[in-house]
Structure formats: C-alpha cells, structure tokens
Scaffold this active site. Structure first.
Site, mmCIF file in Angstrom:
data_model
loop_
_atom_site.group_PDB
_atom_site.id
_atom_site.type_symbol
_atom_site.label_atom_id
_atom_site.label_comp_id
_atom_site.label_asym_id
_atom_site.label_seq_id
_atom_site.Cartn_x
_atom_site.Cartn_y
_atom_site.Cartn_z
ATOM 1 N N ASN A 1 -4.473 -7.128 -13.025
ATOM 2 C CA ASN A 1 -5.836 -6.669 -12.693
ATOM 3 C C ASN A 1 -6.619 -7.749 -11.947
ATOM 4 O OD1 ASN A 1 -4.882 -4.872 -14.911
ATOM 5 N ND2 ASN A 1 -6.885 -3.954 -14.623
ATOM 6 N N GLY B 1 -9.756 -6.381 3.649
ATOM 7 C CA GLY B 1 -10.074 -5.850 2.313
ATOM 8 C C GLY B 1 -10.309 -6.946 1.281
ATOM 9 N N TYR C 1 0.807 -6.926 -8.874
ATOM 10 C CA TYR C 1 -0.485 -7.426 -9.366
ATOM 11 C C TYR C 1 -0.845 -6.741 -10.678
ATOM 12 C CZ TYR C 1 -1.224 -8.159 -4.258
ATOM 13 O OH TYR C 1 -1.124 -8.486 -2.925
ATOM 14 N N ASN D 1 -13.129 0.535 -10.997
ATOM 15 C CA ASN D 1 -12.594 -0.577 -11.782
ATOM 16 C C ASN D 1 -13.686 -1.247 -12.608
ATOM 17 O OD1 ASN D 1 -10.643 -0.915 -8.980
ATOM 18 N ND2 ASN D 1 -9.714 -0.626 -10.974
ATOM 19 N N SER E 1 2.190 -3.304 -7.578
ATOM 20 C CA SER E 1 1.205 -3.202 -8.658
ATOM 21 C C SER E 1 1.914 -3.058 -9.993
ATOM 22 C CB SER E 1 0.345 -1.963 -8.389
ATOM 23 O OG SER E 1 -0.369 -1.601 -9.539
ATOM 24 N N LYS F 1 3.773 3.146 -4.442
ATOM 25 C CA LYS F 1 4.242 1.759 -4.662
ATOM 26 C C LYS F 1 5.730 1.761 -5.032
ATOM 27 C CE LYS F 1 0.333 -0.347 -3.889
ATOM 28 N NZ LYS F 1 0.163 -1.030 -2.599
ATOM 29 N N TYR G 1 -0.612 7.507 -6.357
ATOM 30 C CA TYR G 1 -0.767 6.127 -5.872
ATOM 31 C C TYR G 1 0.413 5.280 -6.353
ATOM 32 C CZ TYR G 1 -2.261 1.242 -6.070
ATOM 33 O OH TYR G 1 -2.295 -0.128 -5.967
HETATM 34 P P1 NAD Z 1 -8.867 -2.846 -0.260
HETATM 35 O O1 NAD Z 1 -9.091 -1.383 -0.110
HETATM 36 O O2 NAD Z 1 -10.053 -3.724 -0.408
HETATM 37 O O3 NAD Z 1 -7.981 -3.387 0.939
HETATM 38 C C1 NAD Z 1 -7.045 -2.586 1.622
HETATM 39 C C2 NAD Z 1 -7.307 -2.760 3.101
HETATM 40 O O4 NAD Z 1 -6.359 -1.989 3.831
HETATM 41 C C3 NAD Z 1 -8.693 -2.273 3.508
HETATM 42 O O5 NAD Z 1 -9.304 -3.251 4.310
HETATM 43 C C4 NAD Z 1 -8.419 -1.005 4.306
HETATM 44 O O6 NAD Z 1 -9.394 -0.781 5.292
HETATM 45 C C5 NAD Z 1 -7.037 -1.302 4.874
HETATM 46 N N1 NAD Z 1 -6.215 -0.131 5.187
HETATM 47 C C6 NAD Z 1 -5.921 0.924 4.390
HETATM 48 N N2 NAD Z 1 -5.108 1.772 5.047
HETATM 49 C C7 NAD Z 1 -4.879 1.243 6.268
HETATM 50 C C8 NAD Z 1 -4.120 1.657 7.390
HETATM 51 N N3 NAD Z 1 -3.454 2.798 7.405
HETATM 52 N N4 NAD Z 1 -4.081 0.853 8.481
HETATM 53 C C9 NAD Z 1 -4.785 -0.306 8.505
HETATM 54 N N5 NAD Z 1 -5.527 -0.739 7.466
HETATM 55 C C10 NAD Z 1 -5.569 0.021 6.364
HETATM 56 O O7 NAD Z 1 -7.880 -3.026 -1.492
HETATM 57 P P2 NAD Z 1 -7.387 -4.362 -2.214
HETATM 58 O O8 NAD Z 1 -7.887 -4.327 -3.608
HETATM 59 O O9 NAD Z 1 -7.653 -5.533 -1.374
HETATM 60 O O10 NAD Z 1 -5.827 -4.057 -2.288
HETATM 61 C C11 NAD Z 1 -4.907 -4.593 -1.351
HETATM 62 C C12 NAD Z 1 -3.511 -4.118 -1.717
HETATM 63 O O11 NAD Z 1 -3.212 -4.517 -3.054
HETATM 64 C C13 NAD Z 1 -3.343 -2.590 -1.687
HETATM 65 O O12 NAD Z 1 -2.068 -2.297 -1.186
HETATM 66 C C14 NAD Z 1 -3.438 -2.214 -3.149
HETATM 67 O O13 NAD Z 1 -2.727 -1.025 -3.440
HETATM 68 C C15 NAD Z 1 -2.784 -3.412 -3.822
HETATM 69 N N6 NAD Z 1 -3.195 -3.574 -5.236
HETATM 70 C C16 NAD Z 1 -4.530 -3.722 -5.516
HETATM 71 C C17 NAD Z 1 -4.917 -3.832 -6.854
HETATM 72 C C18 NAD Z 1 -6.372 -3.974 -7.222
HETATM 73 O O14 NAD Z 1 -6.713 -3.785 -8.400
HETATM 74 N N7 NAD Z 1 -7.267 -4.323 -6.303
HETATM 75 C C19 NAD Z 1 -3.954 -3.816 -7.879
HETATM 76 C C20 NAD Z 1 -2.619 -3.686 -7.532
HETATM 77 C C21 NAD Z 1 -2.242 -3.571 -6.196
HETATM 78 N N1 UFG Z 2 -12.784 0.787 -18.005
HETATM 79 C C1 UFG Z 2 -13.889 1.255 -18.694
HETATM 80 N N2 UFG Z 2 -14.943 1.708 -17.975
HETATM 81 C C2 UFG Z 2 -14.950 1.726 -16.613
HETATM 82 C C3 UFG Z 2 -13.820 1.247 -15.913
HETATM 83 C C4 UFG Z 2 -12.740 0.789 -16.649
HETATM 84 O O1 UFG Z 2 -13.905 1.253 -19.924
HETATM 85 O O2 UFG Z 2 -15.944 2.186 -16.017
HETATM 86 C C5 UFG Z 2 -11.642 0.253 -18.776
HETATM 87 C C6 UFG Z 2 -10.358 1.043 -18.581
HETATM 88 O O3 UFG Z 2 -10.294 2.117 -19.485
HETATM 89 C C7 UFG Z 2 -9.296 -0.046 -18.811
HETATM 90 C C8 UFG Z 2 -9.966 -1.320 -18.293
HETATM 91 O O4 UFG Z 2 -11.367 -1.048 -18.295
HETATM 92 O O5 UFG Z 2 -9.070 -0.199 -20.183
HETATM 93 C C9 UFG Z 2 -9.540 -1.697 -16.887
HETATM 94 O O6 UFG Z 2 -9.703 -0.574 -16.023
HETATM 95 P P1 UFG Z 2 -9.613 -0.700 -14.434
HETATM 96 O O7 UFG Z 2 -9.930 0.639 -13.865
HETATM 97 O O8 UFG Z 2 -10.411 -1.853 -13.955
HETATM 98 O O9 UFG Z 2 -8.089 -1.083 -14.186
HETATM 99 P P2 UFG Z 2 -6.760 -0.317 -14.596
HETATM 100 O O10 UFG Z 2 -5.989 -1.234 -15.470
HETATM 101 O O11 UFG Z 2 -7.012 1.039 -15.079
HETATM 102 O O12 UFG Z 2 -6.086 -0.136 -13.166
HETATM 103 C C10 UFG Z 2 -5.649 -1.257 -12.410
HETATM 104 C C11 UFG Z 2 -5.718 -0.956 -10.913
HETATM 105 C C12 UFG Z 2 -4.735 0.118 -10.536
HETATM 106 C C13 UFG Z 2 -3.382 -0.196 -11.080
HETATM 107 C C14 UFG Z 2 -3.438 -0.462 -12.561
HETATM 108 C C15 UFG Z 2 -2.104 -0.845 -13.141
HETATM 109 O O13 UFG Z 2 -7.017 -0.549 -10.551
HETATM 110 O O14 UFG Z 2 -4.652 0.181 -9.143
HETATM 111 O O15 UFG Z 2 -4.342 -1.536 -12.800
HETATM 112 O O16 UFG Z 2 -1.769 -2.089 -12.746
HETATM 113 F F1 UFG Z 2 -2.572 0.874 -10.841
#
Ligand code: NAD
Ligand code: UFG
Length: 342
Positions: free
Chosen positions: A183, A16, A181, A203, A130, A158, A154
């Site tokens: 953003n 991912g 994490y 996002n 997160s 967590k 979701y």
């Molecule tokens: P992503 O979807 O790109 O990566 C997740 C990976 O896990 C993918 O490759 C998916 O195929 C794999 N996966 C999901 N379920 C699975 C399963 N049951 N078995 C095996 N593989 C599985 O997401 P990411 O952005 O890389 O996020 C990674 C982790 O970080 C996640 O746990 C996510 O909740 C957490 N996280 C992400 C963000 C963000 O904004 N990207 C923020 C906070 C936390």
């Molecule tokens: N936003 C827009 N337009 C869009 C998308 C986002 O205006 O099309 C704004 C949102 O309202 C927010 C900011 O951009 O103010 C960031 O939004 P994101 O969706 O990129 O991120 P969030 O902060 O809402 O969410 C992220 C992760 C979640 C996590 C959360 C809290 O995607 O997984 O942070 O840590 F739960």
C-alpha cells in the site's frame, strides 16, 4: 537517424503519483528520462515540480501507450535502454463497472508497448504489479511464491500482464522485473508532489487527508469486526519514496545481467490497522479526523502484509521511512496543495 543517441529510460505513466516520485529517483541516479503519459489521471504540473526538486530536466511526450504510432515514433527518436512501466488505470471499484476499459488500457496498452520494445530490441522492463495478484492470501506474511488469483478486473489485468511478461522470457534476451506493491502512501518531503486523486478518493490516506482538511465530512471505517488487533483492516503501508527507490535497484539488478523474470514484494513487512493509521495521523499532525464505523467494503481482506525478504536480499534494499514519516508527508502535501495540482 536518431535524434538522441544517448541512452534514455522510458517511463510510462511518469506524471502519476508513483511515476513522478520515481522520476526524481532516476534523475538523481543520473539517468536521462523520457516520460509518456496521456494525463488521464494526472497533471503535467507534477513533472514541472519534479524538475524543480531535482534541478534536472526530463522530456515529456503527451501520448497514450495504446497508440502504436506514437510509441514507434519515440522508439525511433530515442535510444532506450529500458522501460519503467507505470501507465495503467488503477481503481478497483471502477474496474468492476468498466472491465473492458481496464482490459483495453492496461492489457492492450502493454501489448503494444512490448511489441514496439521487441521491434526496437529494447528488452528490459520494470513493471508495476500489485499485491492484489495474491487474491485472498491463505497465510501471512505473503511471499512471492504464494498462489496468485484475481478478485476483480483490475487485479486480472495485473495477473495477465505478469503472465505475458513471463511468456515473452522464452526469448532469453528479455530482462523483466515484477514489482508487487503493497500500500503506497506518503509524498516527497518537499511537499511539492504527492497523490492527487481526480474524484473522491478510494484509498485510505488520501481520504483521511481530505477529511482532515475539511473537504470531506468524515471517514467511513469499513468494518470493525475483522479478526485483527482492533477489528479494522490491516495493511502494509509503504512510503512512496522507499517504494520508488526499489525501482532503481531493480533496474540495476537487471542491468547486472540477470535475464529472465523476477518478482519482488515491495512492502515494509508490518501491518497497521485503519484505526492505528487514523490515530497516528491525528497525533502527529495535531488534527482531528472524524470517522464512523460502517459496513465492510465488498472484496476487502482482513489483513495483508508482505514478506519483503527477497527484495531486501536480492535488491539490497530496505525501507527507511516510518509510519510517522508517511503520515507527516501525506499531510504536508495535502496542506500545501489543498486542490492538488490544479
Ligand atoms: P496514477 O493513476 O497516479 O498513475 C498512472 C499514470 O498512468 C497516470 O499519470 C495516468 O495518466 C497514466 N496512464 C494511464 N493510462 C495510460 C495510457 N494508456 N497511456 C499513457 N498514460 C497512461 O497511479 P499510481 O498510483 O501512480 O500507479 C502507478 C502504477 O502502479 C499503476 O500501474 C498501478 O496499477 C500500480 N499500483 C498502484 C498502487 C497504488 O496503491 N497506488 C498499488 C499497486 C500497484
Ligand atoms: N479503508 C477505510 N475507509 C476508506 C478507505 C479505506 O476503512 O475510506 C480501509 C480499507 O477497508 C482497508 C484499508 O483502509 O482496510 C486500506 O484500503 P485502501 O483502499 O487504501 O487499500 P486496499 O488495501 O484496499 O487496496 C490497495 C490498492 C489496490 C490494490 C490492493 C492490494 O489500492 O490497488 O491494495 O494490494 F489492489
């Protein structure tokens, strides 16, 4: 008899967005790694590119962490020293409509993983948590000691996984890192790997990039009446390369004999508004991002940013990348890969 006696790391979800960047850091730090991923939100091509970037090889297992059989098989084949656990579903909006799918994949998957880890006496795990676990924070910046709550399924997964990990630490042999994490944005500077959303992005940065590319018409800015610098939402954007470097540091911290559970905020400690991000993206990449102001998105908070002092001090880790790096790297990845990995 094991096929591989040498110590390996198991990286779940390693194909991912964040996992693939982490593979680079762990390979470059000298670890041997095995990735398990069911590719439900990723492509194996990301791992081909990781190997190209690092000029090192990794092992890939196509499989689901909910499948105990496959977990048992790989734990019997490899001598794992620790697990870096990224696998999970992560779309907040989708989780509201499909809560059971989220509970099953994220929580049950983690239970199976922990069960097999315990049976195999592998008791070290770095977990992707997160900032969502802070719910709607009453104060800013957010510290690790703040109260936690869930505002969607979701986020609940967590919270529950964090609590399960705390409970298992009754066994003093467990070493657990919770990385919260903020953003994550940006991409590797090679432009070879990055975030590749399957559907229309939720996002901000992937959406902005696809608007700039002309794939999407215009960005909806969700509300300009928040009590923030310009009325739009403020977030703590952290470059994905800085973020994954903290995972190597967290593992080193656990390896130094720090048993029990440890939580760290991974953020820069500074917030930027949506309009500041759009302005920086346009200015640095010399490209227009048409946008319109629309209603607030349900569940959004006005402002969210970390106090990363605990991670700075304990992990001896600092973010190095700037907002400029985040904008330029996101765009490079998007331009070089207009259709992602496909
Ligand atoms: P992503 O979807 O790109 O990566 C997740 C990976 O896990 C993918 O490759 C998916 O195929 C794999 N996966 C999901 N379920 C699975 C399963 N049951 N078995 C095996 N593989 C599985 O997401 P990411 O952005 O890389 O996020 C990674 C982790 O970080 C996640 O746990 C996510 O909740 C957490 N996280 C992400 C963000 C963000 O904004 N990207 C923020 C906070 C936390
Ligand atoms: N936003 C827009 N337009 C869009 C998308 C986002 O205006 O099309 C704004 C949102 O309202 C927010 C900011 O951009 O103010 C960031 O939004 P994101 O969706 O990129 O991120 P969030 O902060 O809402 O969410 C992220 C992760 C979640 C996590 C959360 C809290 O995607 O997984 O942070 O840590 F739960």
């Amino acid at each position: 008899m094991r096929s591989y006696d040498k110590a390996h790391l198991l990286i779940t979800g390693g194909a991912g967005y964040i996992g693939s960047h982490a593979c680079i850091e762990f390979l470059n730090a000298g670890y041997d790694i095995v990735v398990i991923d069911n590719l439900c939100n990723s492509s194996q091509e990301s791992l081909n590119r990781v190997q190209k970037i690092t000029n090192k090889s990794l092992k890939f297992v196509y499989g689901d962490i909910c499948d105990v059989k496959i977990l048992k098989k790989i734990f019997s084949e490899y001598n794992f020293e620790a697990v870096i656990h990224f696998a999970g579903l992560k779309a907040v909006g989708q989780s509201v409509n499909k809560p059971i799918e989220y509970f099953n994949n994220n929580i049950i998957g983690t239970i199976h993983l922990l069960q097999v880890m315990q049976e195999s006496n592998v008791k070290k795990i770095v977990f992707s948590s997160s900032a969502t676990v802070y719910g709607k924070p009453e104060k800013l910046p957010i510290k690790e000691t703040f109260p936690r709550s869930a505002t969607n399924p979701y986020g609940r997964t967590k919270l529950i996984i964090e609590d399960m990990l705390k409970d298992i630490c009754v066994d003093k042999l467990w070493h657990v890192a919770l990385l919260r994490y903020f953003n994550p944005v940006g991409a590797h500077s090679s432009g070879l790997i990055g975030e590749d959303p399957r559907d229309i992005p939720n996002n901000l940065l992937p959406y902005v990039s696809q608007v700039a590319l002309g794939k999407l018409k215009r960005l909806s800015v969700y509300g300009n009446d928040y009590p923030t610098i310009d009325g739009t939402g403020v977030r703590d954007y952290i470059h994905v390369v800085d973020l994954v470097k903290a995972h190597v540091k967290a593992l080193e911290y656990l390896n130094a004999g720090n048993a029990g559970i440890h939580a760290w905020n991974l953020g820069v400690g500074k917030g930027y508004s949506v309009l500041q991000v759009v302005d920086a993206f346009e200015r640095l990449n010399k490209i227009k991002v048409p946008y319109e102001i629309t209603a607030r998105r349900k569940g959004d908070v006005a402002e969210c940013y970390a106090d990363p002092t605990k991670a700075n001090n304990e992990l001896i880790w600092q973010t190095e990348k700037t907002l400029e790096d985040m904008m330029v790297d996101s765009w490079r990845w998007q331009v070089n890969n207009p259709t992602g990995y496909s």
